[in-house]
Scaffold this motif. Structure first.
Motif, PDB file in Angstrom:
ATOM      1  N   LYS A 110      12.345  -5.542  13.689  1.00  0.00           N
ATOM      2  CA  LYS A 110      12.714  -5.292  12.702  1.00  0.00           C
ATOM      3  C   LYS A 110      12.183  -5.829  11.354  1.00  0.00           C
ATOM      4  CE  LYS A 110      17.408  -3.717  11.356  1.00  0.00           C
ATOM      5  NZ  LYS A 110      18.862  -3.576  12.000  1.00  0.00           N
ATOM      6  N   TYR A 111      11.879  -6.408  11.209  1.00  0.00           N
ATOM      7  CA  TYR A 111      12.033  -6.999   9.669  1.00  0.00           C
ATOM      8  C   TYR A 111      10.427  -7.583   9.409  1.00  0.00           C
ATOM      9  CZ  TYR A 111      17.020  -7.744   9.848  1.00  0.00           C
ATOM     10  OH  TYR A 111      18.597  -7.978  10.397  1.00  0.00           O
ATOM     11  N   LEU A 112       9.230  -7.582  10.383  1.00  0.00           N
ATOM     12  CA  LEU A 112       7.901  -7.735   9.983  1.00  0.00           C
ATOM     13  C   LEU A 112       7.629  -6.165   9.546  1.00  0.00           C
ATOM     14  CD1 LEU A 112       7.415 -10.804  12.100  1.00  0.00           C
ATOM     15  CD2 LEU A 112       7.895 -10.857   9.206  1.00  0.00           C
ATOM     16  N   ASP A 113       6.148  -6.135   9.205  1.00  0.00           N
ATOM     17  CA  ASP A 113       5.057  -4.921   9.508  1.00  0.00           C
ATOM     18  C   ASP A 113       4.516  -4.799  10.938  1.00  0.00           C
ATOM     19  OD1 ASP A 113       3.472  -6.648   8.678  1.00  0.00           O
ATOM     20  OD2 ASP A 113       3.024  -5.608   6.945  1.00  0.00           O
ATOM     21  N   GLN A 114       5.013  -5.567  11.163  1.00  0.00           N
ATOM     22  CA  GLN A 114       4.056  -5.717  12.743  1.00  0.00           C
ATOM     23  C   GLN A 114       3.394  -6.356  13.562  1.00  0.00           C
ATOM     24  OE1 GLN A 114      -0.239  -4.447  10.863  1.00  0.00           O
ATOM     25  NE2 GLN A 114      -0.265  -6.771  10.697  1.00  0.00           N
ATOM     26  N   PRO A 115       3.915  -6.355  14.641  1.00  0.00           N
ATOM     27  CA  PRO A 115       3.618  -7.527  14.742  1.00  0.00           C
ATOM     28  C   PRO A 115       2.666  -9.155  15.234  1.00  0.00           C
ATOM     29  CG  PRO A 115       3.202  -6.340  16.951  1.00  0.00           C
ATOM     30  CD  PRO A 115       3.497  -5.331  15.720  1.00  0.00           C
ATOM     31  N   LEU A 116       3.587 -10.363  15.653  1.00  0.00           N
ATOM     32  CA  LEU A 116       2.381 -11.665  15.435  1.00  0.00           C
ATOM     33  C   LEU A 116       1.508 -11.109  15.426  1.00  0.00           C
ATOM     34  CD1 LEU A 116       5.622 -13.961  14.623  1.00  0.00           C
ATOM     35  CD2 LEU A 116       4.252 -13.353  13.295  1.00  0.00           C
ATOM     36  N   SER A 117       0.773 -12.029  15.224  1.00  0.00           N
ATOM     37  CA  SER A 117      -0.822 -12.417  15.952  1.00  0.00           C
ATOM     38  C   SER A 117      -0.713 -13.609  16.873  1.00  0.00           C
ATOM     39  CB  SER A 117      -1.731 -12.227  15.198  1.00  0.00           C
ATOM     40  OG  SER A 117      -1.773 -13.145  14.346  1.00  0.00           O
ATOM     41  N   ASP A 118      -1.744 -13.651  17.575  1.00  0.00           N
ATOM     42  CA  ASP A 118      -0.978 -14.547  18.196  1.00  0.00           C
ATOM     43  C   ASP A 118      -2.031 -16.046  17.105  1.00  0.00           C
ATOM     44  OD1 ASP A 118      -1.125 -13.592  21.012  1.00  0.00           O
ATOM     45  OD2 ASP A 118      -3.273 -13.981  21.327  1.00  0.00           O
ATOM     46  N   GLU A 119      -2.008 -16.268  16.348  1.00  0.00           N
ATOM     47  CA  GLU A 119      -2.894 -17.587  15.093  1.00  0.00           C
ATOM     48  C   GLU A 119      -1.587 -17.359  14.325  1.00  0.00           C
ATOM     49  OE1 GLU A 119      -4.007 -20.150  13.026  1.00  0.00           O
ATOM     50  OE2 GLU A 119      -4.717 -19.481  14.745  1.00  0.00           O
ATOM     51  N   GLU A 120      -0.371 -15.968  13.919  1.00  0.00           N
ATOM     52  CA  GLU A 120       0.223 -16.473  13.416  1.00  0.00           C
ATOM     53  C   GLU A 120       1.769 -16.899  14.464  1.00  0.00           C
ATOM     54  OE1 GLU A 120       0.204 -12.798  10.432  1.00  0.00           O
ATOM     55  OE2 GLU A 120       0.106 -12.059  12.339  1.00  0.00           O
ATOM     56  N   THR A 121       1.546 -16.825  15.902  1.00  0.00           N
ATOM     57  CA  THR A 121       3.091 -17.398  16.251  1.00  0.00           C
ATOM     58  C   THR A 121       2.088 -18.941  16.210  1.00  0.00           C
ATOM     59  OG1 THR A 121       2.504 -14.651  17.683  1.00  0.00           O
ATOM     60  CG2 THR A 121       3.384 -17.058  18.443  1.00  0.00           C
ATOM     61  N   ARG A 122       1.165 -19.349  16.407  1.00  0.00           N
ATOM     62  CA  ARG A 122       0.866 -20.472  16.593  1.00  0.00           C
ATOM     63  C   ARG A 122       1.292 -21.371  15.000  1.00  0.00           C
ATOM     64  NH1 ARG A 122      -1.975 -23.650  14.877  1.00  0.00           N
ATOM     65  NH2 ARG A 122      -2.923 -22.993  13.285  1.00  0.00           N
ATOM     66  N   GLN A 123       0.979 -20.538  14.119  1.00  0.00           N
ATOM     67  CA  GLN A 123       1.398 -21.682  12.924  1.00  0.00           C
ATOM     68  C   GLN A 123       3.202 -21.310  13.032  1.00  0.00           C
ATOM     69  OE1 GLN A 123      -0.625 -18.452  10.709  1.00  0.00           O
ATOM     70  NE2 GLN A 123      -2.267 -19.974  10.034  1.00  0.00           N
ATOM     71  N   VAL A 124       3.301 -20.329  13.285  1.00  0.00           N
ATOM     72  CA  VAL A 124       5.129 -20.710  13.749  1.00  0.00           C
ATOM     73  C   VAL A 124       5.172 -21.631  14.522  1.00  0.00           C
ATOM     74  CG1 VAL A 124       7.250 -19.418  14.052  1.00  0.00           C
ATOM     75  CG2 VAL A 124       5.183 -17.986  12.011  1.00  0.00           C
ATOM     76  N   PHE A 125       5.112 -22.014  15.475  1.00  0.00           N
ATOM     77  CA  PHE A 125       5.458 -22.529  16.014  1.00  0.00           C
ATOM     78  C   PHE A 125       5.386 -23.896  16.621  1.00  0.00           C
ATOM     79  CE2 PHE A 125       6.754 -18.467  18.536  1.00  0.00           C
ATOM     80  CZ  PHE A 125       8.343 -19.027  18.780  1.00  0.00           C
TER      81      PHE A 125
END
Length: 420
Positions: A110-125
């Motif tokens: 809903k709030y992001l323009d596209q799904p998180l990539s694997d690298e972005e997901t890694r950065q978040v967690f």
């Protein structure tokens, strides 16, 4: 038994079958600000919202994009609808993990323009885990990993009123999604030789000194809020005195009541000289002090300007920095003197929570006033600017709730923001 829950905004939400349009950032911010981390076992209350804000702030410190910062802010948003379960138990509940994963992805979608990539997901967690480590180190004095995660910033672990955290969460969300309105808010405090002004707009600011109120109003005629620490709406008798907000303000500030001076009568303000002013004080039994009498020149300047420029009446508004700090501090008066180092540091910390460039404002003031070591004027002006900005976002309220007017039509009130 119904399958839905009722959210803060009165939406019937079904966590096991969520609908995109039912997801509201107001519900997420409210719920997470009341939901305690570590299943409530920390030595003091620390909310999921505070954890999320710290994660987003750390992402910014690492130089990550606003998209990653927003992802960090919202990475636990599903807990607003399904609460949280400790990691050890969660591993044994595959269906819960399925519900959580589906809901969390829907919120991100809903709030992001596209799904998180694997690298972005890694950065978040990675940031999520680092914050978890330092939360346990801070609150439980326990190292939960066999390594020490690296942090670029300094997490804020202070126990805060949930309303303030909720507001901070929304402000950060609006900033990261570009929904923050570009309000211009001006705080004005009297200083030697004139007026000190701090004007803020989103994360930008100006600091300046002006000789007259007229100069300020010309410079900032397009501002959305102008709050000044000077009495507006003058009494002319003892009957008028009780209509002023001063007594109510003293009651609210309790031990800091002495910061509220008696407002001089209009006759005293307009006296031809100081001797006549003191004579009028005795005749009218106005109970003025040397401090309040010293303000007469500044009060007169503002009153004359407002009488000659009626378009500014009830637009240039009186506020009170000490009461504003009281509100920003969760309804707790700041008993430490604003001229002492500790008192100033406490105020700076409060201001930084509300406006990220607060320290830069103070440093700018110091550069402009190298011979002046005291910073109490800029703290007060910045506080008023921040409170005005909060009022632009959340609405204003006054003390008293229904203000009286003086004989010239000026409201006798203190203006502050509404606390949600």
């Amino acid at each position: 038994m119904s399958e839905h829950i009722t959210t803060f905004s009165k939406i019937h939400f079904t966590p096991t079958d969520p609908v995109l349009t039912d997801i509201k950032i107001e519900d997420i911010a409210h719920a997470l600000s009341l939901l305690c981390r570590a299943n409530g076992h920390f030595k003091s209350f620390f909310s999921v919202a505070q954890h999320s804000i710290n994660c987003a702030t750390e992402a910014k410190e690492r130089g990550y994009s606003k998209r990653i910062q927003l992802s960090c802010l919202l990475h636990d948003a599903s807990e607003a609808y399904i609460s949280d379960i400790t990691r050890t138990v969660k591993k044994q509940l595959p269906q819960y993990i399925e519900f959580e994963d589906r809901l969390q992805k829907l919120i991100w979608n809903k709030y992001l323009d596209q799904p998180l990539s694997d690298e972005e997901t890694r950065q978040v967690f990675e940031i999520d885990d680092a914050m978890l480590y330092y939360e346990f180190l801070n609150f439980m004095e326990e190292e939960i990993f066999n390594f020490t995660p690296c942090l670029k910033g300094v997490p804020d672990f202070e126990c805060k009123a949930f309303e303030d955290v909720e507001r901070q969460f929304i402000i950060l969300f609006n900033r990261l999604t570009g929904k923050e309105k570009n309000y211009i808010s001006v705080g004005i405090d009297g200083c030697k030789g004139g007026w000190l002004v701090v004007a803020i707009s989103n994360e930008t600011f100006e600091v300046g000194k002006f000789k007259t109120i007229e100069e300020i109003c010309i410079r900032y005629q397009g501002a959305d809020s102008l709050l000044i620490d000077i009495p507006i709406g003058l009494p002319e008798s003892k009957v008028d005195v009780v209509k002023r907000p001063d007594n109510e303000l003293r009651t609210l500030l309790s031990k800091k009541a002495s910061s509220v001076f008696n407002t001089p009568f209009r006759q005293i303000v307009y006296a031809a000289d100081e001797k006549i002013a003191w004579e009028l004080n005795r005749e009218l039994d106005a109970k003025q002090t040397p401090i309040s009498m010293a303000l007469c020149k500044a009060i007169k300047q503002v009153d004359v300007f407002l009488q000659n420029n009626p378009q500014w009446k009830n637009r240039l508004l009186e506020s009170h920095p000490e009461y504003c700090f009281y509100l920003l501090n969760g309804g707790i008066p700041l008993e430490d003197n604003k001229r002492d180092d500790y008192g100033q540091e406490k105020r700076i910390d409060i201001l930084k929570d509300c406006f990220s460039e607060s320290q830069a404002v103070i440093e700018t003031y110091k550069k402009q006033n190298k011979l002046r070591k005291k910073i109490d004027d800029v703290l007060d002006a910045l506080c008023l600017a921040i409170v005005g900005r909060l009022g632009c976002n959340d609405g204003y309220r006054t003390i008293p709730d229904l203000p009286y007017q003086d004989c010239t039509g000026l409201n006798m009130q203190i203006t502050v923001f509404k606390r949600k």
